[in-house]
Design a protein around this motif. Structure first.
Motif, PDB file in Angstrom:
ATOM      1  N   TYR A 171       0.813  -1.212   0.000  1.00 39.20           N
ATOM      2  CA  TYR A 171       0.000   0.000   0.000  1.00 39.20           C
ATOM      3  C   TYR A 171       0.849   1.265   0.000  1.00 39.20           C
ATOM      4  O   TYR A 171       0.327   2.366   0.183  1.00 39.20           O
ATOM      5  CB  TYR A 171      -0.979  -0.046   1.180  1.00 39.20           C
ATOM      6  CG  TYR A 171      -1.911  -1.234   1.069  1.00 39.20           C
ATOM      7  CD1 TYR A 171      -3.128  -1.132   0.420  1.00 39.20           C
ATOM      8  CD2 TYR A 171      -1.524  -2.489   1.545  1.00 39.20           C
ATOM      9  CE1 TYR A 171      -3.959  -2.230   0.266  1.00 39.20           C
ATOM     10  CE2 TYR A 171      -2.340  -3.598   1.397  1.00 39.20           C
ATOM     11  CZ  TYR A 171      -3.557  -3.454   0.744  1.00 39.20           C
ATOM     12  OH  TYR A 171      -4.368  -4.552   0.588  1.00 39.20           O
ATOM     13  N   ASP A 172       2.149   1.100  -0.254  1.00 36.07           N
ATOM     14  CA  ASP A 172       3.035   2.257  -0.392  1.00 36.07           C
ATOM     15  C   ASP A 172       2.902   2.898  -1.771  1.00 36.07           C
ATOM     16  O   ASP A 172       3.497   3.939  -2.031  1.00 36.07           O
ATOM     17  CB  ASP A 172       4.499   1.844  -0.171  1.00 36.07           C
ATOM     18  CG  ASP A 172       4.775   1.478   1.283  1.00 36.07           C
ATOM     19  OD1 ASP A 172       3.991   1.881   2.154  1.00 36.07           O
ATOM     20  OD2 ASP A 172       5.777   0.776   1.533  1.00 36.07           O
ATOM     21  N   CYS A 173       2.131   2.278  -2.650  1.00 35.90           N
ATOM     22  CA  CYS A 173       2.003   2.750  -4.030  1.00 35.90           C
ATOM     23  C   CYS A 173       0.889   3.775  -4.196  1.00 35.90           C
ATOM     24  O   CYS A 173       0.526   4.129  -5.323  1.00 35.90           O
ATOM     25  CB  CYS A 173       1.750   1.565  -4.968  1.00 35.90           C
ATOM     26  SG  CYS A 173       0.178   0.731  -4.644  1.00 35.90           S
ATOM     27  N   ALA A 174       0.324   4.246  -3.099  1.00 37.43           N
ATOM     28  CA  ALA A 174      -0.804   5.180  -3.169  1.00 37.43           C
ATOM     29  C   ALA A 174      -0.457   6.417  -3.986  1.00 37.43           C
ATOM     30  O   ALA A 174       0.602   7.020  -3.818  1.00 37.43           O
ATOM     31  CB  ALA A 174      -1.225   5.580  -1.761  1.00 37.43           C
ATOM     32  N   LYS A 175      -1.376   6.772  -4.885  1.00 37.18           N
ATOM     33  CA  LYS A 175      -1.186   7.959  -5.727  1.00 37.18           C
ATOM     34  C   LYS A 175      -2.404   8.875  -5.563  1.00 37.18           C
ATOM     35  O   LYS A 175      -3.530   8.400  -5.406  1.00 37.18           O
ATOM     36  CB  LYS A 175      -1.052   7.548  -7.194  1.00 37.18           C
ATOM     37  CG  LYS A 175       0.148   6.681  -7.495  1.00 37.18           C
ATOM     38  CD  LYS A 175       0.158   6.247  -8.957  1.00 37.18           C
ATOM     39  CE  LYS A 175       1.328   5.330  -9.263  1.00 37.18           C
ATOM     40  NZ  LYS A 175       1.304   4.848 -10.670  1.00 37.18           N
TER      41      LYS A 175
END
Length: 364
Positions: A171-175
């Motif tokens: 969930y570090d890929c949040a944009k």
């Protein structure tokens, strides 16, 4: 420690994905992990997500089989042969498969996680007594579920609450999605089973929201649950009868949930019953504004985190009003949710969950 996770099936659902994540996390911490699946309802893609060092046993009993005896012997034999120290059940009726093992392998600890509210209703006092005898610990996935377990007659000393966890790195890929109020994208992540997950409630709300926002889009991520084909067809008919074909898409199983969440503006959890709400936590961890049913599990998460909106359970009119409320002050709500995402990941990480589980497994 030699730990075995016991399930009836292994399809792409919230519980199964969670167990796969637990297995991988425990193996990464150098625990010896075994996964035992009773029935032949298995998703190969989900199996492929398991670390190669995890020992997987597929009994492949036919779904609906009346054979209740041979699994008891097979499971007991496997536990004895592999010197399993802890069996963790994540299917409600799985402890019943350990009756023989409890006699043959008395030193093997049995833990049972209860994933929903009201699961002990109508099962009878004898089954509750049996579960109390077989299981050394019961885990409620929220305070509400833990309380429900005790109220059902399970020994309070055996009950503990452990929140479900997510793989935080995913969930570090949040944009920050560019918001277009003319094309609002609403997402729902759940297996298609309307009676429990409430997809029909969201469809009716979309019909209402469409009057003001004609291009609103609802994306449903989740495969059709077992024996739910007819209910799915009813959902499709509702879409067709109400001219929502351009506003609704059923995507089936979605393997990459974070990627899906990056594509939506609002996450809706319309469940009629939910012991926790993993989809809600996943969306919050991605900074996505959320609207959920005002029921035990989601309410606990919303109150804990101070973000998210709640609507009256089962009321599509109430849901549509909450969606409109989020739309009306979207920038403010998005900012608050986005700023909270790191805290959510810390509070509901798979690492923290597994630390709690290991404490339970090793407790004397």
């Amino acid at each position: 420690m030699k730990i075995m996770y016991l399930l009836f099936s292994f399809t792409v659902g919230g519980t199964e994905r969670l167990v796969a994540n637990i297995c991988n996390q425990m193996e990464s911490q150098n625990e010896e992990v075994h996964l035992y699946i009773i029935n032949d309802l298995i998703d190969d893609n989900l199996l492929d997500t398991l670390n190669e060092n995890i020992h997987v046993k597929l009994l492949r009993r036919k779904v609906g089989s009346k054979d209740k005896i041979s699994p008891l012997f097979e499971v007991a034999k496997y536990i004895k042969k592999n010197k399993i120290e802890v069996v963790h059940c994540n299917s409600f009726n799985a402890p019943e498969l350990l009756i023989l093992s409890k006699i043959v392998n008395p030193n093997c600890k049995v833990v049972s996680t209860i994933h929903g509210m009201g699961q002990f209703e109508n099962i009878g006092k004898n089954k509750i007594l049996l579960k109390n005898w077989v299981c050394d610990k019961f885990i409620g996935i929220s305070n509400a579920v833990a309380g429900d377990i005790v109220a059902a007659g399970i020994d309070e000393k055996k009950v503990v609450r452990v929140y479900n966890g997510i793989e935080t790195k995913k969930y570090d890929c949040a944009k920050l999605k560019k918001y277009d109020e003319n094309v609002i994208v609403i997402g729902c992540v759940a297996r298609i089973m309307p009676e429990l997950k409430g997809q029909d409630i969201l469809l009716k709300a979309i019909k209402i929201v469409k009057k003001k926002h004609p291009k609103v889009m609802a994306l449903f991520a989740g495969g059709i649950a077992e024996n739910q084909q007819r209910d799915y067809e009813h959902l499709i008919k509702y879409v067709r009868d109400n001219s929502l074909e351009e506003n609704v898409k059923f995507l089936g199983n979605v393997d990459n949930i974070p990627e899906f969440l990056n594509k939506i503006d609002i996450c809706v959890v319309p469940s009629r019953s939910e012991g926790f709400g993993l989809a809600l936590v996943e969306a919050m961890a991605m900074g996505v504004p959320c609207v959920a049913s005002n029921i035990a599990g989601p309410r606990e998460i919303v109150m804990n985190e101070g973000i998210g909106e709640l609507f009256e359970n089962g009321n599509s009119q109430s849901l549509s009003m909450k969606i409109e409320e989020v739309i009306s002050k979207y920038d403010e709500i998005k900012k608050a949710t986005w700023n909270q995402k790191l805290k959510v990941k810390q509070n509901y990480s798979i690492e923290h969950m597994c630390t709690c589980l290991l404490e339970i497994y090793t407790e004397k």
